[in-house]
Design a protein around this motif. Structure first.
Motif, PDB file in Angstrom:
ATOM      1  N   ARG A 190      45.134  51.480  52.777  1.00  0.00           N
ATOM      2  CA  ARG A 190      46.020  51.150  52.608  1.00  0.00           C
ATOM      3  C   ARG A 190      46.085  50.014  51.926  1.00  0.00           C
ATOM      4  O   ARG A 190      45.125  48.939  52.078  1.00  0.00           O
ATOM      5  N   TYR A 191      46.955  49.583  50.810  1.00  0.00           N
ATOM      6  CA  TYR A 191      46.482  48.802  49.797  1.00  0.00           C
ATOM      7  C   TYR A 191      47.474  48.271  48.838  1.00  0.00           C
ATOM      8  O   TYR A 191      47.823  49.291  48.790  1.00  0.00           O
ATOM      9  N   ILE A 192      47.778  47.390  48.690  1.00  0.00           N
ATOM     10  CA  ILE A 192      48.861  46.741  47.782  1.00  0.00           C
ATOM     11  C   ILE A 192      47.943  46.035  46.824  1.00  0.00           C
ATOM     12  O   ILE A 192      47.202  44.831  46.886  1.00  0.00           O
ATOM     13  N   LEU A 193      47.836  46.737  44.959  1.00  0.00           N
ATOM     14  CA  LEU A 193      46.662  46.615  44.358  1.00  0.00           C
ATOM     15  C   LEU A 193      48.099  45.327  43.407  1.00  0.00           C
ATOM     16  O   LEU A 193      49.628  46.347  42.651  1.00  0.00           O
ATOM     17  N   THR A 194      47.702  44.262  42.632  1.00  0.00           N
ATOM     18  CA  THR A 194      48.292  43.982  41.459  1.00  0.00           C
ATOM     19  C   THR A 194      47.938  44.858  40.214  1.00  0.00           C
ATOM     20  O   THR A 194      47.211  44.777  40.678  1.00  0.00           O
ATOM     21  N   PRO A 195      48.601  45.071  39.493  1.00  0.00           N
ATOM     22  CA  PRO A 195      47.676  45.443  38.048  1.00  0.00           C
ATOM     23  C   PRO A 195      47.201  44.802  37.727  1.00  0.00           C
ATOM     24  O   PRO A 195      46.547  45.827  36.235  1.00  0.00           O
ATOM     25  N   ASP A 196      46.760  43.412  37.510  1.00  0.00           N
ATOM     26  CA  ASP A 196      45.250  43.272  36.863  1.00  0.00           C
ATOM     27  C   ASP A 196      44.496  43.998  37.642  1.00  0.00           C
ATOM     28  O   ASP A 196      43.266  43.332  37.009  1.00  0.00           O
ATOM     29  N   LEU A 251      36.984  41.761  45.065  1.00  0.00           N
ATOM     30  CA  LEU A 251      35.827  40.844  45.703  1.00  0.00           C
ATOM     31  C   LEU A 251      36.381  39.211  44.672  1.00  0.00           C
ATOM     32  O   LEU A 251      36.483  38.167  44.277  1.00  0.00           O
ATOM     33  N   LYS A 252      35.840  40.319  43.575  1.00  0.00           N
ATOM     34  CA  LYS A 252      36.500  39.482  42.263  1.00  0.00           C
ATOM     35  C   LYS A 252      38.431  39.172  42.070  1.00  0.00           C
ATOM     36  O   LYS A 252      38.145  37.692  41.617  1.00  0.00           O
ATOM     37  N   GLN A 253      38.583  39.859  41.865  1.00  0.00           N
ATOM     38  CA  GLN A 253      40.486  39.350  41.885  1.00  0.00           C
ATOM     39  C   GLN A 253      41.034  38.005  42.920  1.00  0.00           C
ATOM     40  O   GLN A 253      41.293  37.272  43.012  1.00  0.00           O
ATOM     41  N   ALA A 254      39.784  38.467  44.300  1.00  0.00           N
ATOM     42  CA  ALA A 254      39.780  37.224  45.215  1.00  0.00           C
ATOM     43  C   ALA A 254      39.149  35.959  45.328  1.00  0.00           C
ATOM     44  O   ALA A 254      39.958  35.258  45.340  1.00  0.00           O
ATOM     45  N   LYS A 255      37.799  36.330  44.470  1.00  0.00           N
ATOM     46  CA  LYS A 255      37.794  34.623  43.497  1.00  0.00           C
ATOM     47  C   LYS A 255      38.305  33.671  42.525  1.00  0.00           C
ATOM     48  O   LYS A 255      37.969  33.033  43.008  1.00  0.00           O
TER      49      LYS A 255
END
Ligand code: G1P
Length: 277
Positions: free
Chosen positions: A207-213, A236-240
């Motif tokens: 289960r994920y919620i993702l932003t479009p970037d 992980l890139k998005q988290a960083k």
């Protein structure tokens, strides 16, 4: 708020051969309802009624399931059996369904990127239908994530649960800083690590919620574990660069990709939904 839910459903389901030789694994029935329909129910409960599916060769029965079957419906019209179609008919009225095909199996990240054409430029949910989630005490897992957390934090969110150390190699595994007793801000994320390399025992479930970037980040992601493009690496890139949260959800998840989990889910659903009416 979040209206779209993406179902990557192109995988082969090899753990269930021979059942999945010519039938999509998402169509495996847990009691009398296919796995995919449990996932769509969870999305609808979370307020999402634009259902997007990434399918592949041999998956046409997924589309047929959410469509009218005139011959059958004519046959049972006016009989007691019609009631058994009541729920799926409601879903068909409530939701729109759109489909695209992944023509090469290049991993979950690639499957999600394939869904960009259906999702567009808006936050969306992702459900892996072989993780069946229930929460008899309250809202479903996707509703918890979309309606409670996303509303507040406005960033990508993954659902996590603690798993035994000897199971971490089956999952994406996260590490993070606690910001609430059930939420971590992700600092590390590894796809299917060996026990020694796992940053924790908090495993991502489907289960994920993702932003479009996320789409551009996936497009820039090199193949990782197993030679596949992994959503875990893009996240992980998005988290960083920004923020990704990991959420210890309320409820129970059954791994219906494994025979044992599938049987547990079947017993649970028989007792709680079928026999209970
Ligand atoms: C996928 C993801 C993994 C996640 C898992 C949850 O793996 O790549 O990060 O933990 O789903 O079910 P799969 O089970 O498709 O190999």
């Amino acid at each position: 708020m979040i209206k779209k839910c993406l179902f990557p459903a192109a995988g082969y389901g090899t753990r269930f051969l021979p059942a999945t030789k010519s039938m999509p694994k998402e169509m495996m029935p847990v009691v009398n309802k296919p796995l995919i329909e449990y996932g769509v129910d969870e999305a609808v409960e979370a307020g999402m009624n634009e259902i997007c599916m990434v399918t592949g060769r041999g998956k046409r029965s997924l589309e047929d399931h959410f469509d009218t079957n005139y011959e059958l419906e004519h046959q049972i019209s006016g009989t007691g059996k019609e009631a058994m179609l009541g729920h799926i008919r409601d879903l068909m009225h409530t939701c729109t369904f759109s489909y695209t095909r992944q023509t090469e199996m290049k991993g979950l990240g690639h499957a999600i990127l394939t869904g960009k054409t259906l999702v567009g430029d808006q936050p969306f949910a992702v459900v892996l239908a072989d993780d069946l989630c229930v929460n008899p005490e309250g809202p479903g897992v996707l509703a918890q994530m979309a309606q409670q957390l996303y509303r507040q934090f406005r960033c990508s969110i993954v659902a996590v649960q603690e798993v035994p150390e000897d199971q971490v190699h089956k999952y994406g595994v996260i590490a993070g800083d606690m910001i609430r007793d059930d939420i971590l801000r992700v600092t590390d994320m590894v796809e299917k690590p060996a026990k020694e390399d796992a940053p924790s025992n908090l495993a991502i479930i489907g289960r994920y919620i993702l932003t479009p970037d996320i789409f551009d980040l996936i497009a820039d992601t090199e193949p990782g574990k197993g030679g596949e493009i992994q959503i875990t690496d893009a996240l992980l890139k998005q988290a960083k660069e920004g923020c990704v949260l990991a959420y210890k959800f309320k409820g129970t998840r059954f791994d219906c990709g494994s025979v044992e989990g599938f049987i547990e889910a079947t017993n649970y659903c028989y007792d709680h939904f079928y026999r209970a009416g």
